[in-house]
Design a protein around this motif. Structure first.
Motif, PDB file in Angstrom:
ATOM      1  N   GLU A   1       0.831  -1.247  -0.074  1.00  0.00           N
ATOM      2  CA  GLU A   1      -0.135  -0.097  -0.037  1.00  0.00           C
ATOM      3  C   GLU A   1       0.930   1.194   0.030  1.00  0.00           C
ATOM      4  OE1 GLU A   1      -3.621   2.037   2.401  1.00  0.00           O
ATOM      5  OE2 GLU A   1      -2.857   0.201   3.208  1.00  0.00           O
ATOM      6  N   GLY A   2       0.607   2.045  -1.120  1.00  0.00           N
ATOM      7  CA  GLY A   2       1.498   3.520  -1.073  1.00  0.00           C
ATOM      8  C   GLY A   2       0.823   4.522  -0.318  1.00  0.00           C
ATOM      9  N   LEU A   3       1.514   5.420  -0.017  1.00  0.00           N
ATOM     10  CA  LEU A   3       1.429   6.525   0.699  1.00  0.00           C
ATOM     11  C   LEU A   3       0.128   7.175   0.376  1.00  0.00           C
ATOM     12  CD1 LEU A   3       5.000   7.829   1.322  1.00  0.00           C
ATOM     13  CD2 LEU A   3       3.497   6.847   3.036  1.00  0.00           C
ATOM     14  N   ASP A   4      -1.009   7.949   1.062  1.00  0.00           N
ATOM     15  CA  ASP A   4      -1.997   8.663   0.534  1.00  0.00           C
ATOM     16  C   ASP A   4      -1.723   9.827  -0.170  1.00  0.00           C
ATOM     17  OD1 ASP A   4      -3.570   6.624   1.627  1.00  0.00           O
ATOM     18  OD2 ASP A   4      -3.570   7.601   3.665  1.00  0.00           O
ATOM     19  N   ARG A   5      -0.476  10.638   0.238  1.00  0.00           N
ATOM     20  CA  ARG A   5       0.072  11.868  -0.379  1.00  0.00           C
ATOM     21  C   ARG A   5       1.478  12.025  -0.016  1.00  0.00           C
ATOM     22  NH1 ARG A   5       0.827  14.461   4.227  1.00  0.00           N
ATOM     23  NH2 ARG A   5      -0.074  14.214   6.200  1.00  0.00           N
ATOM     24  N   PRO A   6       2.039  12.959  -0.779  1.00  0.00           N
ATOM     25  CA  PRO A   6       3.536  13.221  -0.560  1.00  0.00           C
ATOM     26  C   PRO A   6       3.882  13.568   1.063  1.00  0.00           C
ATOM     27  CG  PRO A   6       3.052  14.140  -2.674  1.00  0.00           C
ATOM     28  CD  PRO A   6       1.649  13.669  -1.991  1.00  0.00           C
ATOM     29  N   THR A   7       4.756  12.927   1.536  1.00  0.00           N
ATOM     30  CA  THR A   7       5.117  13.108   2.871  1.00  0.00           C
ATOM     31  C   THR A   7       6.244  14.206   2.939  1.00  0.00           C
ATOM     32  OG1 THR A   7       6.352  11.347   2.910  1.00  0.00           O
ATOM     33  CG2 THR A   7       4.069  10.945   3.768  1.00  0.00           C
ATOM     34  N   TYR A   8       7.107  14.385   1.979  1.00  0.00           N
ATOM     35  CA  TYR A   8       8.094  15.335   1.913  1.00  0.00           C
ATOM     36  C   TYR A   8       8.224  16.361   0.891  1.00  0.00           C
ATOM     37  CZ  TYR A   8      13.147  16.119   3.240  1.00  0.00           C
ATOM     38  OH  TYR A   8      14.249  17.004   3.760  1.00  0.00           O
ATOM     39  N   PRO A   9       8.834  17.339   0.977  1.00  0.00           N
ATOM     40  CA  PRO A   9       8.474  18.270  -0.330  1.00  0.00           C
ATOM     41  C   PRO A   9       9.758  18.064  -1.382  1.00  0.00           C
ATOM     42  CG  PRO A   9       9.555  19.397   1.479  1.00  0.00           C
ATOM     43  CD  PRO A   9       9.246  18.074   2.117  1.00  0.00           C
ATOM     44  N   GLY A  10       9.311  18.629  -2.503  1.00  0.00           N
ATOM     45  CA  GLY A  10      10.331  18.534  -3.621  1.00  0.00           C
ATOM     46  C   GLY A  10      10.482  17.295  -4.194  1.00  0.00           C
ATOM     47  N   GLU A  11      11.641  17.224  -5.277  1.00  0.00           N
ATOM     48  CA  GLU A  11      12.007  16.023  -5.903  1.00  0.00           C
ATOM     49  C   GLU A  11      11.979  14.677  -5.165  1.00  0.00           C
ATOM     50  OE1 GLU A  11      15.487  14.382  -8.723  1.00  0.00           O
ATOM     51  OE2 GLU A  11      14.740  16.546  -9.106  1.00  0.00           O
ATOM     52  N   LEU A  12      12.605  14.680  -3.768  1.00  0.00           N
ATOM     53  CA  LEU A  12      12.884  13.710  -2.959  1.00  0.00           C
ATOM     54  C   LEU A  12      11.436  13.100  -2.625  1.00  0.00           C
ATOM     55  CD1 LEU A  12      14.477  11.298  -1.557  1.00  0.00           C
ATOM     56  CD2 LEU A  12      15.083  13.009   0.398  1.00  0.00           C
ATOM     57  N   GLY A  13      10.497  14.046  -2.117  1.00  0.00           N
ATOM     58  CA  GLY A  13       9.288  13.721  -1.659  1.00  0.00           C
ATOM     59  C   GLY A  13       8.341  13.165  -2.655  1.00  0.00           C
ATOM     60  N   GLN A  14       8.607  13.516  -4.042  1.00  0.00           N
ATOM     61  CA  GLN A  14       7.782  12.739  -5.079  1.00  0.00           C
ATOM     62  C   GLN A  14       8.295  11.586  -5.230  1.00  0.00           C
ATOM     63  OE1 GLN A  14       5.147  14.139  -6.454  1.00  0.00           O
ATOM     64  NE2 GLN A  14       4.586  12.207  -7.599  1.00  0.00           N
ATOM     65  N   ARG A  15       9.606  11.005  -5.416  1.00  0.00           N
ATOM     66  CA  ARG A  15      10.346   9.845  -5.531  1.00  0.00           C
ATOM     67  C   ARG A  15       9.860   9.007  -4.162  1.00  0.00           C
ATOM     68  NH1 ARG A  15      16.449   8.991  -4.802  1.00  0.00           N
ATOM     69  NH2 ARG A  15      16.532   6.876  -5.046  1.00  0.00           N
TER      70      ARG A  15
ATOM     71  N   MET B   1      17.514   9.914   5.435  1.00  0.00           N
ATOM     72  CA  MET B   1      16.168   9.208   5.044  1.00  0.00           C
ATOM     73  C   MET B   1      16.224   8.653   3.634  1.00  0.00           C
ATOM     74  SD  MET B   1      12.632  11.445   4.373  1.00  0.00           S
ATOM     75  CE  MET B   1      13.442  12.582   3.654  1.00  0.00           C
ATOM     76  N   GLU B   2      17.015   9.414   2.775  1.00  0.00           N
ATOM     77  CA  GLU B   2      17.279   8.863   1.569  1.00  0.00           C
ATOM     78  C   GLU B   2      18.063   7.452   1.371  1.00  0.00           C
ATOM     79  OE1 GLU B   2      18.350  10.409  -3.114  1.00  0.00           O
ATOM     80  OE2 GLU B   2      19.078  11.579  -1.328  1.00  0.00           O
ATOM     81  N   LYS B   3      18.925   7.482   2.059  1.00  0.00           N
ATOM     82  CA  LYS B   3      19.933   6.030   2.592  1.00  0.00           C
ATOM     83  C   LYS B   3      18.764   5.116   3.091  1.00  0.00           C
ATOM     84  CE  LYS B   3      23.433   7.244   4.753  1.00  0.00           C
ATOM     85  NZ  LYS B   3      24.615   7.545   5.736  1.00  0.00           N
ATOM     86  N   PHE B   4      18.029   5.321   4.130  1.00  0.00           N
ATOM     87  CA  PHE B   4      17.119   4.277   4.729  1.00  0.00           C
ATOM     88  C   PHE B   4      16.294   3.937   3.818  1.00  0.00           C
ATOM     89  CE2 PHE B   4      13.554   3.224   6.937  1.00  0.00           C
ATOM     90  CZ  PHE B   4      14.062   2.369   8.115  1.00  0.00           C
ATOM     91  N   LEU B   5      15.671   4.734   2.784  1.00  0.00           N
ATOM     92  CA  LEU B   5      14.682   4.096   1.908  1.00  0.00           C
ATOM     93  C   LEU B   5      14.933   3.704   0.550  1.00  0.00           C
ATOM     94  CD1 LEU B   5      12.198   7.279   2.755  1.00  0.00           C
ATOM     95  CD2 LEU B   5      11.984   4.938   3.561  1.00  0.00           C
ATOM     96  N   PHE B   6      16.149   4.106   0.043  1.00  0.00           N
ATOM     97  CA  PHE B   6      16.453   3.765  -1.324  1.00  0.00           C
ATOM     98  C   PHE B   6      17.727   3.004  -1.201  1.00  0.00           C
ATOM     99  CE2 PHE B   6      13.711   7.408  -1.675  1.00  0.00           C
ATOM    100  CZ  PHE B   6      12.719   6.714  -2.697  1.00  0.00           C
ATOM    101  N   SER B   7      18.435   2.838  -0.259  1.00  0.00           N
ATOM    102  CA  SER B   7      20.024   2.067  -0.542  1.00  0.00           C
ATOM    103  C   SER B   7      19.558   0.648   0.105  1.00  0.00           C
ATOM    104  CB  SER B   7      20.898   2.796   0.377  1.00  0.00           C
ATOM    105  OG  SER B   7      22.031   2.056   0.531  1.00  0.00           O
ATOM    106  N   SER B   8      20.651  -0.400  -0.459  1.00  0.00           N
ATOM    107  CA  SER B   8      20.391  -1.310  -0.030  1.00  0.00           C
ATOM    108  C   SER B   8      21.427  -1.804   1.110  1.00  0.00           C
ATOM    109  CB  SER B   8      20.748  -2.498  -1.237  1.00  0.00           C
ATOM    110  OG  SER B   8      21.956  -2.264  -1.712  1.00  0.00           O
ATOM    111  N   ASP B   9      22.198  -0.647   1.487  1.00  0.00           N
ATOM    112  CA  ASP B   9      22.855  -0.842   2.594  1.00  0.00           C
ATOM    113  C   ASP B   9      22.139  -0.864   4.011  1.00  0.00           C
ATOM    114  OD1 ASP B   9      24.953  -0.740   0.800  1.00  0.00           O
ATOM    115  OD2 ASP B   9      25.535   1.289   1.174  1.00  0.00           O
TER     116      ASP B   9
END
Length: 91
Positions: A15-29, A70-78
């Motif tokens: 299940e995806g988020l209901d709305r963007p939770t963070y501003p900008g390009e990262l928020g859209q991603r 946040m970006e590392k946590f959500l998108f990195s496999s590390d």
């Protein structure tokens, strides 16, 4: 009506988020690629980082550091590291 995303953190459809939770390009991603479950995991991790490092959200350096984490946590496999000396609370 909920939406489904292929979550890049959990590597599954969820299940995806209901709305963007963070501003900008990262928020859209995040909105397009991160599930509610993974976002909740991040919020828990973020709270731990704020508390352990005693971060002030009015400090631009702290906000920048959290955005990078946040970006590392959500998108990195590390595996995300815990702060040195961190002891998880007992359940």
């Amino acid at each position: 009506m909920s939406r489904t995303v292929h979550c890049q953190k959990l590597h599954k459809d969820a299940e995806g988020l209901d709305r963007p939770t963070y501003p900008g390009e990262l928020g859209q991603r995040i909105f397009e690629n991160i599930s509610k479950e993974a976002w909740e995991m991040w919020l828990t991790h973020q709270t731990m980082l704020i508390n352990e490092y005693r971060l002030s959200m009015i400090d631009p350096k702290a906000r920048k550091m959290l955005a990078e984490e946040m970006e590392k946590f959500l998108f990195s496999s590390d595996e995300t590291e815990k702060p040195a000396g961190y002891v998880a609370p007992e359940e």
